[in-house]
Design an enzyme around this catalytic site. Structure first.
Site, mmCIF file in Angstrom:
data_model
loop_
_atom_site.group_PDB
_atom_site.id
_atom_site.type_symbol
_atom_site.label_atom_id
_atom_site.label_comp_id
_atom_site.label_asym_id
_atom_site.label_seq_id
_atom_site.Cartn_x
_atom_site.Cartn_y
_atom_site.Cartn_z
ATOM 1 N N LYS A 14 0.839 -1.216 0.000
ATOM 2 C CA LYS A 14 0.000 0.000 0.000
ATOM 3 C C LYS A 14 0.865 1.252 0.000
ATOM 4 O O LYS A 14 0.651 2.182 -0.773
ATOM 5 C CB LYS A 14 -0.940 0.005 1.228
ATOM 6 C CG LYS A 14 -1.851 -1.211 1.317
ATOM 7 C CD LYS A 14 -2.793 -1.143 2.498
ATOM 8 C CE LYS A 14 -2.130 -1.225 3.859
ATOM 9 N NZ LYS A 14 -1.480 -2.519 4.153
ATOM 10 N N ARG A 89 -10.284 0.325 8.145
ATOM 11 C CA ARG A 89 -9.864 -1.034 8.494
ATOM 12 C C ARG A 89 -10.943 -1.798 9.241
ATOM 13 O O ARG A 89 -10.735 -2.949 9.604
ATOM 14 C CB ARG A 89 -8.639 -0.941 9.408
ATOM 15 C CG ARG A 89 -7.324 -1.224 8.691
ATOM 16 C CD ARG A 89 -6.215 -0.867 9.656
ATOM 17 N NE ARG A 89 -5.048 -1.661 9.437
ATOM 18 C CZ ARG A 89 -3.913 -1.164 8.944
ATOM 19 N NH1 ARG A 89 -3.829 0.098 8.583
ATOM 20 N NH2 ARG A 89 -2.867 -1.938 8.813
ATOM 21 N N ARG A 134 10.522 -0.532 12.741
ATOM 22 C CA ARG A 134 9.191 -0.801 13.290
ATOM 23 C C ARG A 134 9.202 -2.039 14.159
ATOM 24 O O ARG A 134 9.544 -3.130 13.703
ATOM 25 C CB ARG A 134 8.178 -0.972 12.147
ATOM 26 C CG ARG A 134 7.856 0.327 11.462
ATOM 27 C CD ARG A 134 6.955 0.127 10.251
ATOM 28 N NE ARG A 134 5.732 -0.635 10.531
ATOM 29 C CZ ARG A 134 4.733 -0.745 9.655
ATOM 30 N NH1 ARG A 134 4.813 -0.130 8.471
ATOM 31 N NH2 ARG A 134 3.664 -1.449 9.957
HETATM 32 P P1 AP5 Z 1 4.772 -1.624 1.853
HETATM 33 O O1 AP5 Z 1 4.557 -0.779 0.660
HETATM 34 O O2 AP5 Z 1 5.380 -1.007 3.067
HETATM 35 O O3 AP5 Z 1 3.404 -2.361 2.241
HETATM 36 P P2 AP5 Z 1 2.234 -1.828 3.161
HETATM 37 O O4 AP5 Z 1 1.004 -2.544 2.702
HETATM 38 O O5 AP5 Z 1 2.202 -0.341 3.187
HETATM 39 O O6 AP5 Z 1 2.761 -2.446 4.537
HETATM 40 P P3 AP5 Z 1 2.662 -1.913 6.007
HETATM 41 O O7 AP5 Z 1 3.446 -2.880 6.841
HETATM 42 O O8 AP5 Z 1 3.020 -0.480 6.120
HETATM 43 O O9 AP5 Z 1 1.118 -2.108 6.222
HETATM 44 P P4 AP5 Z 1 0.337 -2.226 7.524
HETATM 45 O O10 AP5 Z 1 -1.047 -2.185 7.006
HETATM 46 O O11 AP5 Z 1 0.652 -3.368 8.410
HETATM 47 O O12 AP5 Z 1 0.880 -1.007 8.353
HETATM 48 P P5 AP5 Z 1 0.253 0.372 8.769
HETATM 49 O O13 AP5 Z 1 1.374 1.314 8.888
HETATM 50 O O14 AP5 Z 1 -0.909 0.748 7.929
HETATM 51 O O15 AP5 Z 1 5.617 -2.892 1.372
HETATM 52 C C1 AP5 Z 1 6.041 -3.873 2.296
HETATM 53 C C2 AP5 Z 1 7.405 -4.429 1.838
HETATM 54 O O16 AP5 Z 1 7.223 -5.142 0.614
HETATM 55 C C3 AP5 Z 1 8.451 -3.349 1.548
HETATM 56 O O17 AP5 Z 1 9.716 -3.848 1.907
HETATM 57 C C4 AP5 Z 1 8.345 -3.147 0.032
HETATM 58 O O18 AP5 Z 1 9.550 -2.701 -0.539
HETATM 59 C C5 AP5 Z 1 7.991 -4.546 -0.436
HETATM 60 N N1 AP5 Z 1 7.118 -4.553 -1.616
HETATM 61 C C6 AP5 Z 1 6.094 -3.682 -1.885
HETATM 62 N N2 AP5 Z 1 5.483 -4.023 -3.037
HETATM 63 C C7 AP5 Z 1 6.143 -5.138 -3.499
HETATM 64 C C8 AP5 Z 1 5.970 -5.973 -4.645
HETATM 65 N N3 AP5 Z 1 4.996 -5.722 -5.548
HETATM 66 N N4 AP5 Z 1 6.806 -7.017 -4.797
HETATM 67 C C9 AP5 Z 1 7.785 -7.272 -3.889
HETATM 68 N N5 AP5 Z 1 8.005 -6.525 -2.778
HETATM 69 C C10 AP5 Z 1 7.186 -5.466 -2.589
HETATM 70 O O19 AP5 Z 1 -0.335 0.025 10.219
HETATM 71 C C11 AP5 Z 1 0.513 -0.303 11.298
HETATM 72 C C12 AP5 Z 1 -0.325 -0.437 12.564
HETATM 73 O O20 AP5 Z 1 -0.950 0.819 12.883
HETATM 74 C C13 AP5 Z 1 -1.482 -1.448 12.513
HETATM 75 O O21 AP5 Z 1 -1.063 -2.769 12.767
HETATM 76 C C14 AP5 Z 1 -2.398 -0.894 13.605
HETATM 77 O O22 AP5 Z 1 -1.919 -1.228 14.889
HETATM 78 C C15 AP5 Z 1 -2.252 0.616 13.418
HETATM 79 N N6 AP5 Z 1 -3.246 1.167 12.483
HETATM 80 C C16 AP5 Z 1 -2.981 1.792 11.297
HETATM 81 N N7 AP5 Z 1 -4.122 2.155 10.688
HETATM 82 C C17 AP5 Z 1 -5.130 1.758 11.520
HETATM 83 C C18 AP5 Z 1 -6.551 1.828 11.408
HETATM 84 N N8 AP5 Z 1 -7.161 2.382 10.344
HETATM 85 N N9 AP5 Z 1 -7.288 1.314 12.419
HETATM 86 C C19 AP5 Z 1 -6.700 0.765 13.502
HETATM 87 N N10 AP5 Z 1 -5.353 0.644 13.654
HETATM 88 C C20 AP5 Z 1 -4.578 1.130 12.656
#
Ligand code: AP5
Length: 195
Positions: A14, A89, A134
Site C-alpha cells: 500500500k 480497516r 518498526r
Molecule cells: P509496503 O509498501 O510497506 O506495504 P504496506 O502494505 O504499506 O505495509 P505496512 O506494513 O506499512 O502495512 P500495515 O497495514 O501493516 O501497516 P500500517 O502502517 O498501515 O511494502 C512492504 C514491503 O514489501 C516493503 O519492503 C516493500 O519494498 C515490499 N514490496 C512492496 N510491493 C512489493 C511488490 N509488488 N513485490 C515485492 N516486494 C514489494 O499500520 C501499522 C499499525 O498501525 C497497525 O497494525 C495498527 O496497529 C495501526 N493502524 C494503522 N491504521 C489503523 C486503522 N485504520 N485502524 C486501527 N489501527 C490502525
C-alpha cells in the site's frame, strides 16, 4: 476530486503504491499507520496510546483512529484527491469515511485490494524488519497477528465497497511496476474527465 482507498494486508504494498501515485497525480496521501508512528516519534499521548496496540499487531481502537483521521482530512479542504492507505480497516471506519466524504460533497471513487498471501507477507516484512525501525516488523508471530486481524476485521470492508460497485482486486505479488500499471488502468477508467 478523486478519492481512492489502497487496501490490503500488512506488507501488501500500500505504502509503495501510494508513493508512486502521489508522484503521478499530486493527491494527498493519508496513511493512518504513518500518522501513528509520527505521534509515537514525538512521544505524544496519542502515540503512547497507539504503541501498545501497534507493537502487538492489534488495531488501534476505532474512536481514536477515526478522530485522528477526521482531523487530518479536515485540514485539507481543497485537495484534488486523497489516497487513503490503511484506512478504513473496520466497518465503523468505513461508515465514518462515507459520512466524512458526504460532508465534503465528495465520495470514494474506488477501493483497490492488493491481494497477497500470508507467507509472502511474512517474508516481505521480516525482510525489511531490520531496517524499517518498526517493532511490529520484527517478530513472525506479530506479523501473523496483523495478518489475522486483516482477515477477521478488515477484509469485510471489501464487501462494503463491492456492494457499492467500487471494489477492484489487483495481484499484489506482481512486481511494483506491474501493480502500478494495473492501478493506473483502474484510475484511468474511473477518473472523471478533466482531472
Ligand atoms: P509496503 O509498501 O510497506 O506495504 P504496506 O502494505 O504499506 O505495509 P505496512 O506494513 O506499512 O502495512 P500495515 O497495514 O501493516 O501497516 P500500517 O502502517 O498501515 O511494502 C512492504 C514491503 O514489501 C516493503 O519492503 C516493500 O519494498 C515490499 N514490496 C512492496 N510491493 C512489493 C511488490 N509488488 N513485490 C515485492 N516486494 C514489494 O499500520 C501499522 C499499525 O498501525 C497497525 O497494525 C495498527 O496497529 C495501526 N493502524 C494503522 N491504521 C489503523 C486503522 N485504520 N485502524 C486501527 N489501527 C490502525
Amino acid at each position: 476530486m478523486y478519492n481512492l482507498i489502497l487496501f490490503g494486508p500488512p506488507g501488501s504494498g500500500k505504502g509503495t503504491q501510494a508513493s508512486l501515485l502521489v508522484d503521478k497525480y499530486d493527491f494527498l496521501h493519508i496513511s493512518t499507520g504513518d500518522m501513528f508512528r509520527e505521534e509515537l516519534s514525538r512521544n505524544t499521548p496519542l502515540g503512547q496510546e497507539a504503541r501498545s496496540y501497534m507493537d502487538a499487531g492489534h488495531l488501534v481502537p476505532d474512536e481514536v483512529t477515526i478522530a485522528m483521521l477526521r482531523k487530518r482530512v479536515d485540514q485539507h479542504p481543497d485537495v484534488t484527491g486523497i489516497i487513503f492507505d490503511g484506512f478504513p480497516r473496520t466497518d465503523p471506519q468505513a461508515a465514518e469515511l462515507n459520512e466524512l466524504m458526504q460532508g465534503r460533497s465528495s465520495q470514494i471513487n474506488a477501493l483497490i485490494l492488493l491481494d497477497v498471501d500470508a507467507d509472502t507477507i511474512v517474508e516481505r516484512i521480516l525482510g525489511r524488519g531490520a531496517t524499517s525501525g518498526r517493532a511490529d516488523d520484527l517478530k513472525e508471530d506479530v506479523i501473523r497477528t496483523r495478518y489475522e486481524n486483516f482477515v477477521n476485521y478488515t477484509s469485510p470492508v471489501f464487501d462494503f465497497y463491492q456492494n457499492l460497485g467500487l471494489a477492484h482486486r489487483v495481484d499484489g505479488t506482481l512486481t511494483p511496476e506491474e501493480v502500478s500499471r494495473e492501478i493506473d488502468s483502474i484510475i484511468g477508467r474511473e477518473m472523471p474527465a478533466g482531472q
